[in-house]
Design a protein around this motif. Structure first.
Motif, PDB file in Angstrom:
ATOM      1  N   ALA A 155       0.948  -1.835   0.082  1.00 23.81           N
ATOM      2  CA  ALA A 155       0.230  -0.378  -0.170  1.00 23.81           C
ATOM      3  C   ALA A 155       1.043   1.282   0.298  1.00 23.81           C
ATOM      4  O   ALA A 155       0.718   2.395  -0.746  1.00 23.81           O
ATOM      5  N   VAL A 156       2.079   1.031   0.659  1.00 28.53           N
ATOM      6  CA  VAL A 156       2.515   2.393   0.800  1.00 28.53           C
ATOM      7  C   VAL A 156       3.479   2.465   0.164  1.00 28.53           C
ATOM      8  O   VAL A 156       3.572   3.752  -0.713  1.00 28.53           O
ATOM      9  N   LEU A 157       3.334   1.404  -1.273  1.00 28.20           N
ATOM     10  CA  LEU A 157       4.546   1.909  -2.293  1.00 28.20           C
ATOM     11  C   LEU A 157       3.590   2.372  -3.474  1.00 28.20           C
ATOM     12  O   LEU A 157       4.241   1.609  -5.263  1.00 28.20           O
ATOM     13  N   LYS A 158       1.862   2.076  -3.636  1.00 28.26           N
ATOM     14  CA  LYS A 158       1.312   1.969  -4.481  1.00 28.26           C
ATOM     15  C   LYS A 158       1.656   0.613  -5.414  1.00 28.26           C
ATOM     16  O   LYS A 158       1.761   1.137  -6.761  1.00 28.26           O
ATOM     17  N   SER A 159       1.750  -0.864  -5.465  1.00 27.05           N
ATOM     18  CA  SER A 159       2.015  -1.683  -6.067  1.00 27.05           C
ATOM     19  C   SER A 159       0.875  -2.008  -6.502  1.00 27.05           C
ATOM     20  O   SER A 159      -0.585  -2.481  -6.139  1.00 27.05           O
ATOM     21  N   ASP A 160       0.888  -2.432  -8.227  1.00 29.23           N
ATOM     22  CA  ASP A 160      -0.058  -2.949  -8.401  1.00 29.23           C
ATOM     23  C   ASP A 160      -0.226  -3.907  -9.354  1.00 29.23           C
ATOM     24  O   ASP A 160      -1.146  -4.912 -10.402  1.00 29.23           O
ATOM     25  N   ARG A 161       0.764  -4.916  -8.499  1.00 29.89           N
ATOM     26  CA  ARG A 161       1.094  -6.249  -8.869  1.00 29.89           C
ATOM     27  C   ARG A 161      -0.551  -7.769  -8.062  1.00 29.89           C
ATOM     28  O   ARG A 161      -0.807  -6.802  -7.279  1.00 29.89           O
ATOM     29  N   GLU A 162      -0.075  -7.982  -9.011  1.00 26.80           N
ATOM     30  CA  GLU A 162      -1.348  -9.178  -8.242  1.00 26.80           C
ATOM     31  C   GLU A 162      -1.331  -9.845  -6.882  1.00 26.80           C
ATOM     32  O   GLU A 162      -2.514  -9.873  -6.627  1.00 26.80           O
ATOM     33  N   ASN A 163      -0.154  -9.621  -6.462  1.00 25.84           N
ATOM     34  CA  ASN A 163       0.021 -10.629  -5.450  1.00 25.84           C
ATOM     35  C   ASN A 163       1.289  -9.798  -4.475  1.00 25.84           C
ATOM     36  O   ASN A 163       1.518  -8.944  -4.971  1.00 25.84           O
ATOM     37  N   THR A 164       0.985 -10.227  -2.780  1.00 24.85           N
ATOM     38  CA  THR A 164       2.105  -9.912  -2.432  1.00 24.85           C
ATOM     39  C   THR A 164       3.164 -10.803  -1.513  1.00 24.85           C
ATOM     40  O   THR A 164       4.608 -10.351  -0.836  1.00 24.85           O
ATOM     41  N   GLU A 165       4.027 -11.090  -3.579  1.00 25.47           N
ATOM     42  CA  GLU A 165       4.472 -12.493  -3.135  1.00 25.47           C
ATOM     43  C   GLU A 165       6.219 -12.079  -3.066  1.00 25.47           C
ATOM     44  O   GLU A 165       7.384 -11.976  -1.744  1.00 25.47           O
ATOM     45  N   LEU A 166       6.107 -10.508  -3.711  1.00 27.31           N
ATOM     46  CA  LEU A 166       7.788 -10.029  -3.275  1.00 27.31           C
ATOM     47  C   LEU A 166       8.027  -9.294  -1.872  1.00 27.31           C
ATOM     48  O   LEU A 166       8.733  -9.660  -1.571  1.00 27.31           O
ATOM     49  N   GLU A 167       6.291  -8.551  -1.417  1.00 22.08           N
ATOM     50  CA  GLU A 167       6.530  -7.800  -0.416  1.00 22.08           C
ATOM     51  C   GLU A 167       6.987  -9.186   1.029  1.00 22.08           C
ATOM     52  O   GLU A 167       7.720  -9.030   1.246  1.00 22.08           O
ATOM     53  N   GLU A 168       6.597 -10.367   0.255  1.00 21.47           N
ATOM     54  CA  GLU A 168       6.283 -11.074   1.874  1.00 21.47           C
ATOM     55  C   GLU A 168       8.463 -12.375   1.608  1.00 21.47           C
ATOM     56  O   GLU A 168       8.469 -12.060   2.552  1.00 21.47           O
ATOM     57  N   ALA A 169       8.959 -11.957   0.296  1.00 16.35           N
ATOM     58  CA  ALA A 169      10.061 -11.957   0.361  1.00 16.35           C
ATOM     59  C   ALA A 169      10.894 -11.422   1.514  1.00 16.35           C
ATOM     60  O   ALA A 169      11.762 -11.308   1.226  1.00 16.35           O
ATOM     61  N   THR A 170      10.610 -10.196   0.493  1.00 16.92           N
ATOM     62  CA  THR A 170      11.305  -8.617   1.264  1.00 16.92           C
ATOM     63  C   THR A 170      11.604  -8.678   2.880  1.00 16.92           C
ATOM     64  O   THR A 170      12.626  -8.911   3.435  1.00 16.92           O
TER      65      THR A 170
END
Length: 589
Positions: free
Chosen positions: A144-159
């Motif tokens: 939400a902070v990064l205003k992501s338009d990806r379909e899932n939060t896989e990258l955020e979870e991995a980070t």
């Protein structure tokens, strides 16, 4: 730091020695972090960019300089509350890391298991219900902070998982934990061992400041990837991913060998406190990193000597005055548990201000001094006494606590000079005893040198403070045998021989000082000497020395303790460390 999974499969990533490496060698240049964050409690007192202490004249500022404010990425102030076990600092560090990532095929192809070559441990953390919900919440917040338009939060979870797995706690020169930082594969690929051959320290300084190191340009390490049939990741691609992403700010890390390392041997560091027995270390590693260590120390059968005394007990039969290891009385385990529980309860109560220092001393010393009585077995009517071994890990914590408690009691008794002196004297005695106990431990396990250096430095400062405050106003007392050792550390052999010389002097000086330092302390009076601690039931009264002799002996002990700390600090950190310079200034006063 990347997790070592030796208990399940061979580690997938590790750092090897490119050539034979001697002791006290810096393995690579000081590294700037990929990401970092202060703990919440230091956001108003330390610079959010370089971790330096802020000036008290600008309490509202987040940075120590304009340069730091320019270098640093935007700070997110509103972090979701109550997201345990994930801290606000973990989320801030993950945000910074995402801002530095190039979203290339190298990143996405290895998600969620690796991020830029760094292991995320995603599958393990998400399989743990205590982490998975918190990770998902943190990932949604970051997206939400990064205003992501990806379909899932896989990258955020991995980070988030990458930060939880690889970030290390950053400590300042006094050992105060300020926050966390994550470094590239040269550091993060170094695996854990409970008997490591390297250690690390942090350099906290403003951006672009010169970091003094003894590193030379010849390569000393090489990365190695195992099980490459699963994922083809080259060292080149890993390096290029982070190239240019460390811009010279944040706490730098320096890694240094503390043992000889052969060419091709794996380089290891410790992720945890090593002054714990095997079971507690394994529990600590599992709770923090989700793996069980299978290093040589953990796998040793029977237990390595250092682990046997870290959980050792002493058993005395009635009327006997010598002590040996206890071999399995029927109620031994329950007796040890009762003793350690009572001591740990008193320590916890003291740290949380539930009991005053005097009550804390009484409770801990009662257990240490009296031990516990048990019946050997049903066939033997005689009772045995059990005491914690002087090197038992709970006893070590007890000495640290008692030294602090007696020091507080001395400060609180300033109107009563005699009492203040006695409290300061016993505090110094516990500090000295702890330092000497650590000598036996580090002789068995050299990687404990960092802890031992801190204990010896504390003992030296405590004894020096005692001498300055109460025993003499001014007196030049130096040891002719050891004075020439100051600053002359050229090899491991020199250090070992110098340490032996210092211990011989400490043993000799203690014949005069020990009975004076321990007067009124029943537990410490059980030991003939802080160095060769023979545990006896009866006390042998020693002839009292004169006040001048006591003053000289205390000052000499202080000098030798600081010199011992000096030697160990040089071994672990090099000539330019903060502790070493402080020891030199005190020794030369």
């Amino acid at each position: 730091v990347v997790v070592n999974t030796q208990s399940e499969v061979s580690p997938e990533m590790e750092i090897m020695a490119a050539d034979d490496i001697g002791i006290g060698v810096e393995l690579f240049p000081s590294l700037s972090p990929l990401t970092f964050s202060l703990y919440d409690s230091f956001l108003t007192s330390h610079c959010s960019s370089c971790f330096s202490l802020l000036s008290p004249t600008s309490p509202a500022s987040l940075y120590c300089s304009a340069a730091c404010s320019l270098f640093n990425s935007p700070t997110v102030s509103q972090i979701p509350p109550d997201n345990s076990p994930i801290l606000s600092s973990d989320i801030r560090a993950a945000l910074r890391l995402l801002n530095s990532i190039s979203f290339s095929a190298v990143v996405t192809a290895s998600l969620p298991h690796r991020l830029g070559g760094l292991l995320t441990n995603h599958h393990r953390l998400m399989a743990d219900s205590s982490f998975s919900i918190a990770i998902q919440r943190a990932a949604c917040f970051i997206a939400a902070v990064l205003k992501s338009d990806r379909e899932n939060t896989e990258l955020e979870e991995a980070t988030i998982c990458c930060v939880l797995t690889n970030a290390v706690e950053v400590q300042d020169s006094t050992g105060l934990a300020l926050g966390i930082a994550l470094y590239d594969s040269r550091f993060s690929w170094i695996n854990h061992s409970c008997s490591p051959n390297a250690c690390y320290r942090f350099v906290i300084s403003p951006p672009n400041s010169i970091t003094t190191t003894s590193y030379h340009d010849s390569p000393k390490i090489i990365p190695r990837i195992i099980n490459t049939e699963k994922e083809q990741i080259s060292v080149c691609s890993i390096t290029s991913l982070w190239e240019g992403k460390t811009v010279g700010y944040g706490p730098k890390v320096i890694t240094r060998s503390i043992k000889k390392i052969k060419s091709g041997e794996e380089i290891t560091i410790s992720y945890i406190d090593l002054l714990q027995p095997t079971g507690l270390r394994q529990s600590d590693l599992w709770s923090k990193y989700r793996f069980m260590c299978n290093c040589g120390r953990c796998a040793a059968s029977p237990l390595a000597y250092v682990d046997s005394i870290l959980e050792g007990v002493l058993a005395l039969e009635p009327q006997k005055t010598t002590a040996g290891h206890h071999h399995g009385a029927t109620n031994k385990d329950d007796a040890v548990r009762k003793m350690t529980d009572r001591i740990e309860e008193a320590i916890d109560d003291f740290l949380s201000d539930d009991i005053n220092p005097e009550t804390c001393c009484e409770k801990i010393e009662s257990v240490l001094h009296h031990g516990i009585q048990i019946k050997a077995d049903s066939s033997q009517p005689n009772h045995h006494h059990l005491w914690l071994h002087p090197s038992h890990h709970v006893a070590l914590n007890a000495y640290i606590t008692l030294a602090a408690a007696y020091r507080i009691r001395s400060t609180d008794s300033e109107t009563d000079t005699r009492k203040a002196f006695d409290m300061s004297r016993i505090s110094a005695a516990y500090s000295l005893f702890l330092a000497c106990v650590s000598h036996h431990l580090v002789s068995a396990e050299p990687s404990l040198a960092i802890s031992a250096a801190n204990f010896w430095k504390s003992a030296g400062e405590s004894l020096l403070d005692l001498a300055r405050k109460f025993l003499m106003e001014e007196h030049d007392v130096k040891c002719s045998k050891c004075l020439m050792l100051v600053g002359t550390y050229n090899s491991r052999r020199d250090i070992k021989e110098n340490l032996k010389q210092i211990l011989r002097c400490v043993t000799d000086i203690s014949q005069v000082a020990w009975s004076f330092l321990t007067r009124g302390c029943s537990y410490l009076q059980k030991f003939k000497s802080p160095v060769e601690y023979s545990f006896t039931v009866t006390n042998c009264e020693k002839e009292e020395s004169s006040e001048d002799q006591r003053g000289r002996s205390v000052l000499l002990l202080s000098f030798h303790c600081l010199l011992y700390a000096d030697l160990l600090t040089y071994l672990c950190y090099g000539r330019k460390s903060y502790m070493l310079s402080q020891s030199h200034s005190v020794i030369s006063d």
